[in-house]
Each structure stands twice: as C-alpha cells, then as structure tokens.
Scaffold this active site. Structure first.
Site, PDB file in Angstrom:
ATOM      1  N   HIS A  44       0.873  -1.177   0.000  1.00  9.88           N
ATOM      2  CA  HIS A  44       0.000   0.000   0.000  1.00  9.88           C
ATOM      3  C   HIS A  44       0.915   1.233   0.000  1.00  9.88           C
ATOM      4  CE1 HIS A  44      -2.743   2.993   1.808  1.00  9.88           C
ATOM      5  NE2 HIS A  44      -3.748   2.187   1.487  1.00  9.88           N
ATOM      6  N   ASP A 104       3.136  -4.512   8.035  1.00 10.85           N
ATOM      7  CA  ASP A 104       1.875  -3.772   7.910  1.00 10.85           C
ATOM      8  C   ASP A 104       0.737  -4.804   7.981  1.00 10.85           C
ATOM      9  OD1 ASP A 104      -0.352  -2.404   7.191  1.00 10.85           O
ATOM     10  OD2 ASP A 104       0.401  -1.700   5.257  1.00 10.85           O
ATOM     11  N   GLN A 164      -4.518  -5.262   6.848  1.00 11.11           N
ATOM     12  CA  GLN A 164      -5.552  -6.129   6.263  1.00 11.11           C
ATOM     13  C   GLN A 164      -5.552  -7.517   6.894  1.00 11.11           C
ATOM     14  OE1 GLN A 164      -7.898  -5.225   4.213  1.00 11.11           O
ATOM     15  NE2 GLN A 164      -7.134  -3.232   3.550  1.00 11.11           N
ATOM     16  N   LYS A 183     -10.529  -1.113  10.036  1.00 12.27           N
ATOM     17  CA  LYS A 183     -10.615  -2.299   9.158  1.00 12.27           C
ATOM     18  C   LYS A 183     -10.922  -3.545   9.978  1.00 12.27           C
ATOM     19  CE  LYS A 183      -7.944  -0.060   5.814  1.00 12.27           C
ATOM     20  NZ  LYS A 183      -8.231   0.270   4.452  1.00 12.27           N
ATOM     21  N   CYS A 204      -4.664   2.146  -3.899  1.00 17.63           N
ATOM     22  CA  CYS A 204      -3.480   2.716  -3.219  1.00 17.63           C
ATOM     23  C   CYS A 204      -2.263   1.809  -3.380  1.00 17.63           C
ATOM     24  CB  CYS A 204      -3.738   2.974  -1.730  1.00 17.63           C
ATOM     25  SG  CYS A 204      -4.993   4.212  -1.455  1.00 17.63           S
TER      26      CYS A 204
HETATM   27  N1  PMP Z   1      -1.825  -0.616   4.703  1.00 18.32           N
HETATM   28  C1  PMP Z   1      -2.771  -1.344   4.126  1.00 18.32           C
HETATM   29  C2  PMP Z   1      -2.441  -2.730   3.664  1.00 18.32           C
HETATM   30  C3  PMP Z   1      -4.048  -0.827   3.954  1.00 18.32           C
HETATM   31  O1  PMP Z   1      -5.003  -1.557   3.374  1.00 18.32           O
HETATM   32  C4  PMP Z   1      -4.316   0.483   4.401  1.00 18.32           C
HETATM   33  C5  PMP Z   1      -5.696   1.106   4.209  1.00 18.32           C
HETATM   34  N2  PMP Z   1      -6.254   0.887   2.964  1.00 18.32           N
HETATM   35  C6  PMP Z   1      -3.295   1.201   5.011  1.00 18.32           C
HETATM   36  C7  PMP Z   1      -2.061   0.626   5.162  1.00 18.32           C
HETATM   37  C8  PMP Z   1      -3.524   2.580   5.550  1.00 18.32           C
HETATM   38  O2  PMP Z   1      -4.447   2.517   6.580  1.00 18.32           O
HETATM   39  P1  PMP Z   1      -5.116   3.849   7.177  1.00 18.32           P
HETATM   40  O3  PMP Z   1      -5.647   4.603   6.005  1.00 18.32           O
HETATM   41  O4  PMP Z   1      -6.177   3.337   8.077  1.00 18.32           O
HETATM   42  O5  PMP Z   1      -4.027   4.580   7.894  1.00 18.32           O
END
Ligand code: PMP
Length: 418
Positions: free
Chosen positions: A123, A200, A203, A226, A363
């Site tokens: 991401h 990270d 997910q 999430k 993203c």
């Molecule tokens: N890492 C991953 C794998 C994500 O899916 C996301 C959110 N789509 C993020 C980081 C960022 O998370 P947040 O927008 O809640 O800070």
C-alpha cells in the site's frame, strides 16, 4: 436479505438492519469494515456519560476512564501476543504508525549505502514514507518482486535481502489482491542479516490470528476501522527496547516528564509517542472490536472460507474474468478484471444495482504498474457477508458484463453507419 448459510455474526452489525442499507450489498470491507454494535455502544457511552480527559485530572471519573484506557492497551497486547502493554502505542491509524517509525529511524538509524526493502504489493502508506527517508538519506529503496499473478516471489526476495539491508517493511496481507505474504520467512531472513522488520498488518488482523512474539517482528501496525472498530485510531506495536531508542514523533503535552524553558525530558514508551489528547473513544472502541474478533475467530474464519469459495466459483465461471493474486493463500478478497470491458463502467453499473465494490489501483499504483494494468475491481468480504449477497453480486455482474458488451456492439453498429 436472507442468508442461505445462517450468519449469526451479522446481527452484531447494525448497518445491515438500518432502513438505508436495505437492498444494498456491501463488498468493500477492505476499504473499511462495518462497525460492531458494541463499538458504537462504548463510543456513545464515553461521549454521553463518561466524557473526561485521560492521564490528567485525578477526579473519580477521570481515574476510571484512564484505567479503562490503559486496560485497552492490555487488551490489544493480548490480541497480538505482545510481551508488554508498554509496547502498544496508540496512533490515528496504520499510516501514522508507519510514519512514526520512519521519521524516528530517519534520525540516526540508517547510514549511507543502506537499503530499505518493501514488496511490490505494498500500500502507498508502506512505500512513500520509506521512499522519502531513502531519498533524504542516500539509501536505496529496493523492491521484492511478484510473479505475473501478483504473488510474491519468495526465493528471489530472500536472496535480495543482504548485509546492506537495514530495514524490511512488508505487508502481512495485500490490500489490493488479498494475498497472505510469507512474512515468517521474510522476518527470519531479515534477522539473519541484522535488519529491522516492520509488518503492515492492516488487512490481516481481522482475518488472521497474529502473534508478534512468535513472528519476532520489530514493528507491527494496523488500523481500527478495518477490524470493525472506529476510524481515527490505530496501533503501533514495537519491541520495547526499540521504542526506547526511537525519538518522539510529536512534541507536546502528556509525552513529557519535565519541562523547563531550557530543556525537556520525555516519558518512557508508549506515552513518549502520544503527544496531546488521544482519541479516547477510539481506544475504547478498538479494544472492544479486538475482543469480538478473538471471541468469534473460529466462526468468522469458517464463514469467510465458505464465502470465499463461493465467490471464487462465481468468478471463475465467467469466461471473461481474469483473477489476480494467490487464490489459496488469501484472505476473503478477490481482485479481478473483465476482459474487453471498462472496469470503471462496470463498477458504475454494479453501483447502480446497489452493489458496493472498489475499482482502481487500491493505493497500490506501483503494483498495478508491475502487473501492467490500470487497476482491478476488488470484492472484499467480511464474516458478516452472506451467501445470498454473493449470489446477487454474481447475477448482477453477468448482467452488467452483457450490457457493456451490448453497448460495444451498439457503438460498432453505429460506427459502420457513419
Ligand atoms: N496498509 C494497508 C495494507 C491498507 O489496506 C491500508 C488502508 N487501505 C493502510 C495501510 C492505511 O491505513 P489507514 O488509512 O487506516 O491509515
């Protein structure tokens, strides 16, 4: 909507019973999940009956909420198997957690010539902070490759990690494709060469049981929203000794020990990283959400697996569908394109039928570049979805594809007239 499989989990999510959501099919949980009634309740209770600040006033209610706030840290410690609750730092989300670590490490951890590894699946939140740190400090940002389906090439990746590697930052699960990455092997290799690891887990945590001590990663990050919890709250787990070495991220109230005009001393972790008034309701909410996940893990997993198999069967039965990602090592997320059809048009038509999916690069633009596509349609499920919803989606998808094919035919016919 009636489920073919009984889904008792769904009753905990008021969204599905609100008049506004009737007839809608929510297949976008990787963007954000629906919220638990218990999360809404504890948030409301805080704002309605228990509003005070934490760690400041000594009156009874403030002391009680501070205790509840700190107890939530212990709940999250248990949720991810951390050694100590002092290793749990509250942030506003995974993005802030990664930025906190990146900006701290940038102030002295790296030396010129070092490299930082990310995977091609990351991401943007786990690319951009490292890229900027690399550019500012003469480091190299290196990328673990994926195959033509977007699955991490593990052997090649492990070979790339060498003595110049100072940090490996990799996703536990890809938000774009759903793949579960082989992080245990990656962490082990990083340790062999003395590199730090940041995982990270944004997910992952609502789908997989995580134990950071078993993984032996240095940092693990995720977001509340999430995992059926509130927005604006997230977690940074870090090994305590590392958190002690990391400089503060923001400066201000609550993170200090003593302040004079000449000098300031800081609190030990985790408070050192929690400047200002925290998201108190968010902290209470994420703790409640994590308890629900722990209590219902087996039921949720079984439901997710059933739904995933049904979704896989639905999509593989449509000849124009091209699936991406690992179909076996995956959470219940499916990314696909329909050949010969504009993905954005398809998503619009699905939306008109009240089916919420996400279309685009999710993203993860660098990943889409590697795969040679603009984006995918992503169907992301959670245990509160049901079999009937996937049937509705499958029927609508076939209908939308045929409509778009017809319109292509129509344009072709018109073209010949002119
Ligand atoms: N890492 C991953 C794998 C994500 O899916 C996301 C959110 N789509 C993020 C980081 C960022 O998370 P947040 O927008 O809640 O800070």
């Amino acid at each position: 909507m009636q489920s073919k499989l009984s889904n008792t989990l769904r009753q905990h999510f008021p969204y599905f019973f609100s008049p506004n959501s009737q007839g809608r099919v929510y297949l976008d949980s990787a963007a954000t999940s629906q919220k638990l009634q218990s999360v809404i309740d504890i948030t409301q209770q805080y704002y309605q009956e228990r509003t005070v600040n934490v760690h400041r006033s000594s009156h009874q209610l403030a002391a009680s909420v501070t205790e509840q706030f700190e107890q939530s840290r212990k709940t999250i410690q248990g949720f991810i198997g951390a050694k100590s609750h002092k290793e749990i730092v509250w942030t506003k989300g995974a993005t802030e957690s990664i930025n906190l670590v990146a900006s701290g490490l940038a102030k002295g951890h790296f030396k010129a010539g070092d490299s930082i590894f990310v995977s091609a699946l990351e991401h943007h939140a786990n690319i951009v902070p490292w890229q900027q740190v690399a550019q500012a400090n003469e480091l190299q940002l290196k990328v673990m490759p994926v195959d033509a389906n977007g699955v991490l090439k593990l052997d090649e990746s492990l070979q790339l990690i060498d003595s110049t590697t100072a940090l490996v930052a990799v996703g536990h699960v890809s938000n774009a494709l759903g793949n579960i990455n082989p992080i245990a092997a990656i962490i082990a290799k990083a340790k062999e060469v003395g590199a730090l690891t940041l995982i990270d887990g944004t997910q992952a945590v609502s789908h997989l049981a995580v134990n950071v001590q078993q993984l032996d990663c240095d940092f693990y990050v995720f977001s509340g929203h999430k995992m059926f919890g509130p927005t604006g709250i997230g977690v940074l787990y870090g090994k305590y000794a590392l958190l002690e070495q990391l400089p503060p991220y923001q400066l201000g109230g609550e993170m200090i020990e003593k302040v004079s005009f000449e000098r300031t001393t800081f609190q030990p972790p985790p408070l050192k990283f929690e400047a200002g008034t925290p998201n108190i309701a968010g902290v209470l909410g994420i703790a409640v959400a994590s308890e629900f996940i722990q209590d219902n893990r087996m039921v949720m997993l079984a439901q997710e697996q059933n739904l995933y198999q049904q979704l896989l069967a639905t999509l593989t039965a449509i000849p124009q569908v091209r699936l991406w990602g690992d179909k076996v090592n995956s959470i219940c997320v499916m990314s696909f394109i329909v050949q010969g059809v504009d993905q954005y048009d398809l998503a619009v038509l699905l939306d008109k039928r009240n089916i919420a999916v996400r279309v685009g690069h999710h993203c993860a633009m660098p990943l889409m570049n590697v795969l040679g596509i603009d984006g995918t349609i992503r169907v992301s499920l959670a245990a509160y979805n049901n079999s009937a919803e996937i049937e509705t989606f499958g029927t609508a998808l076939i209908e939308c594809i045929s409509l778009l094919d017809d319109s292509v035919n129509q344009v072709t016919a018109d073209d010949t007239v002119f």
